[in-house]
Design a protein around this motif. Structure first.
Motif, PDB file in Angstrom:
ATOM      1  N   GLU A   1     -34.811 -22.264  18.032  1.00  0.00           N
ATOM      2  CA  GLU A   1     -33.619 -22.696  17.311  1.00  0.00           C
ATOM      3  C   GLU A   1     -33.872 -24.000  16.570  1.00  0.00           C
ATOM      4  OE1 GLU A   1     -29.287 -22.805  18.786  1.00  0.00           O
ATOM      5  OE2 GLU A   1     -29.996 -24.857  19.050  1.00  0.00           O
TER       6      GLU A   1
ATOM      7  N   SER B   1     -25.391 -21.186  15.519  1.00  0.00           N
ATOM      8  CA  SER B   1     -26.492 -20.695  16.331  1.00  0.00           C
ATOM      9  C   SER B   1     -26.019 -20.305  17.713  1.00  0.00           C
ATOM     10  CB  SER B   1     -27.585 -21.751  16.455  1.00  0.00           C
ATOM     11  OG  SER B   1     -28.646 -21.284  17.271  1.00  0.00           O
ATOM     12  N   GLU B   2     -26.722 -19.350  18.307  1.00  0.00           N
ATOM     13  CA  GLU B   2     -26.397 -18.915  19.664  1.00  0.00           C
ATOM     14  C   GLU B   2     -26.458 -20.072  20.647  1.00  0.00           C
ATOM     15  OE1 GLU B   2     -27.962 -15.864  23.167  1.00  0.00           O
ATOM     16  OE2 GLU B   2     -29.065 -16.009  21.286  1.00  0.00           O
TER      17      GLU B   2
ATOM     18  N   TRP C   1     -25.063 -19.989   7.650  1.00  0.00           N
ATOM     19  CA  TRP C   1     -26.204 -19.347   8.280  1.00  0.00           C
ATOM     20  C   TRP C   1     -25.878 -19.010   9.737  1.00  0.00           C
ATOM     21  CZ3 TRP C   1     -30.122 -17.980   5.199  1.00  0.00           C
ATOM     22  CH2 TRP C   1     -30.363 -18.706   4.034  1.00  0.00           C
ATOM     23  N   VAL C   2     -26.405 -17.899  10.202  1.00  0.00           N
ATOM     24  CA  VAL C   2     -26.246 -17.486  11.595  1.00  0.00           C
ATOM     25  C   VAL C   2     -27.642 -17.267  12.171  1.00  0.00           C
ATOM     26  CG1 VAL C   2     -25.240 -15.833  13.195  1.00  0.00           C
ATOM     27  CG2 VAL C   2     -24.067 -16.353  11.048  1.00  0.00           C
ATOM     28  N   ILE C   3     -27.946 -17.964  13.262  1.00  0.00           N
ATOM     29  CA  ILE C   3     -29.280 -17.901  13.863  1.00  0.00           C
ATOM     30  C   ILE C   3     -29.206 -17.298  15.258  1.00  0.00           C
ATOM     31  CG2 ILE C   3     -31.313 -19.228  14.567  1.00  0.00           C
ATOM     32  CD1 ILE C   3     -30.242 -21.572  12.882  1.00  0.00           C
ATOM     33  N   ASP C   4     -30.017 -16.295  15.504  1.00  0.00           N
ATOM     34  CA  ASP C   4     -30.360 -15.922  16.881  1.00  0.00           C
ATOM     35  C   ASP C   4     -31.846 -16.199  17.010  1.00  0.00           C
ATOM     36  OD1 ASP C   4     -30.844 -14.919  19.380  1.00  0.00           O
ATOM     37  OD2 ASP C   4     -29.616 -13.127  19.116  1.00  0.00           O
TER      38      ASP C   4
ATOM     39  N   ASP D   1     -33.805 -13.032  20.042  1.00  0.00           N
ATOM     40  CA  ASP D   1     -32.989 -11.932  20.532  1.00  0.00           C
ATOM     41  C   ASP D   1     -33.872 -11.034  21.396  1.00  0.00           C
ATOM     42  OD1 ASP D   1     -30.470 -10.532  20.584  1.00  0.00           O
ATOM     43  OD2 ASP D   1     -31.471  -8.945  19.456  1.00  0.00           O
TER      44      ASP D   1
ATOM     45  N   ARG E   1     -22.338 -10.259  20.489  1.00  0.00           N
ATOM     46  CA  ARG E   1     -21.963 -11.487  19.785  1.00  0.00           C
ATOM     47  C   ARG E   1     -22.438 -11.454  18.335  1.00  0.00           C
ATOM     48  NH1 ARG E   1     -18.366 -15.011  22.422  1.00  0.00           N
ATOM     49  NH2 ARG E   1     -18.647 -14.757  24.664  1.00  0.00           N
ATOM     50  N   TRP E   2     -21.754 -12.233  17.497  1.00  0.00           N
ATOM     51  CA  TRP E   2     -22.037 -12.215  16.069  1.00  0.00           C
ATOM     52  C   TRP E   2     -23.482 -12.592  15.760  1.00  0.00           C
ATOM     53  CZ3 TRP E   2     -20.893  -9.829  12.031  1.00  0.00           C
ATOM     54  CH2 TRP E   2     -20.980 -10.357  10.735  1.00  0.00           C
ATOM     55  N   TRP E   3     -24.014 -13.582  16.471  1.00  0.00           N
ATOM     56  CA  TRP E   3     -25.392 -13.990  16.210  1.00  0.00           C
ATOM     57  C   TRP E   3     -26.392 -12.893  16.590  1.00  0.00           C
ATOM     58  CZ3 TRP E   3     -22.141 -17.197  19.215  1.00  0.00           C
ATOM     59  CH2 TRP E   3     -22.171 -16.950  20.599  1.00  0.00           C
ATOM     60  N   ASP E   4     -26.021 -12.019  17.523  1.00  0.00           N
ATOM     61  CA  ASP E   4     -26.906 -10.922  17.905  1.00  0.00           C
ATOM     62  C   ASP E   4     -27.057  -9.898  16.781  1.00  0.00           C
ATOM     63  OD1 ASP E   4     -27.350 -11.716  20.666  1.00  0.00           O
ATOM     64  OD2 ASP E   4     -25.313 -11.033  21.087  1.00  0.00           O
TER      65      ASP E   4
END
Length: 242
Positions: free
Chosen positions: A47, A64-65, A81-84, A87, A206-209
């Protein structure tokens, strides 16, 4: 609003993080052991690598998750931005090669761009400036494979002790010829986009997933539904390649 997507930043961030994770594969350091999950030092380190570039080289918010909002969007209509960062952490820890880095640029609940890096196989599947789906920079068409229909899913932990919910979940799988649980929503959705799987369905995700993988499904011409509009709440998500 005119949104300029920095694809070079998107791909470089996923690649750098994935290269680091590959060097740590099956040699992870556990930060926290939970009843049904683990948190690894590599989750946090990945991350930090991805977020550093996005925060310094992009004006958009970053979710971020591991860290929540690392920078909130200036307005609700702004992209973010969305970070996983990893995963499939449990798979990663156990040396099971089903894990990925997932990054998406979203506006509301719409994924505008995304990348899912299967770093064990060195397959970076992503969107690009031009329409369509790409793998390691090359345009690919969704595979048209025969045989029984295939679905990737997961069993929500909350339903395991709820017989009614478990029965309902099992019933929803009857329409599919084959059902797979691989332990990575991002990788599952990437495979739906590529045609390796026909569908994906999961409750409590979850959204980040899913954000990065849903961007790929969208780019490949597939469809998806998200039965919630709260990016911080557990979601019910389904996707198919057609």
């Amino acid at each position: 609003m005119s949104i300029v997507i920095n694809y070079e930043l998107l791909l470089a961030s996923a690649k750098a993080s994935g290269d680091f994770l590959r060097s740590r594969f099956a040699d992870a350091a556990i930060d926290t052991a939970l009843a049904r999950d683990v948190k690894l030092a590599e989750d946090r380190q990945s991350e930090e690598m991805v977020a550093a570039g996005l925060l310094s080289d992009s004006p958009w918010g970053v979710m971020s998750e591991e860290g929540g909002w690392l920078r909130e969007p200036a307005s609700p209509d702004d992209p973010y931005w969305v970070i996983d960062p990893l995963d499939g952490s449990y798979n990663f820890m156990r040396g099971i090669p089903l894990c990925a880095v997932s990054i998406a640029l979203c506006q509301g609940m719409t994924p505008l761009a995304g990348a899912v890096y299967d770093f064990v196989r060195d397959e970076l599947v992503h969107t690009n400036e031009t329409a369509g789906l790409y793998r390691n920079g090359e345009r690919i068409d969704r595979a048209a494979l025969g045989g029984p229909s295939s679905l990737s899913t997961g069993i929500p932990a909350a339903t395991r002790s709820n017989a009614e919910a478990a029965a309902k979940n099992a019933e929803s799988l009857n329409a599919w010829g084959k059902v797979r649980m691989i332990g990575s929503a991002a990788l599952s959705l990437s495979w739906v986009a590529q045609g390796k799987l026909d569908g994906y369905k999961e409750t409590g995700i979850r959204w980040w997933d899913v954000a990065g993988g849903l961007a790929l499904v969208r780019a490949s011409g597939g469809n998806f539904t998200v039965a919630n509009d709260d990016i911080w709440s557990p979601l019910e998500v389904s996707a198919n390649g057609r």
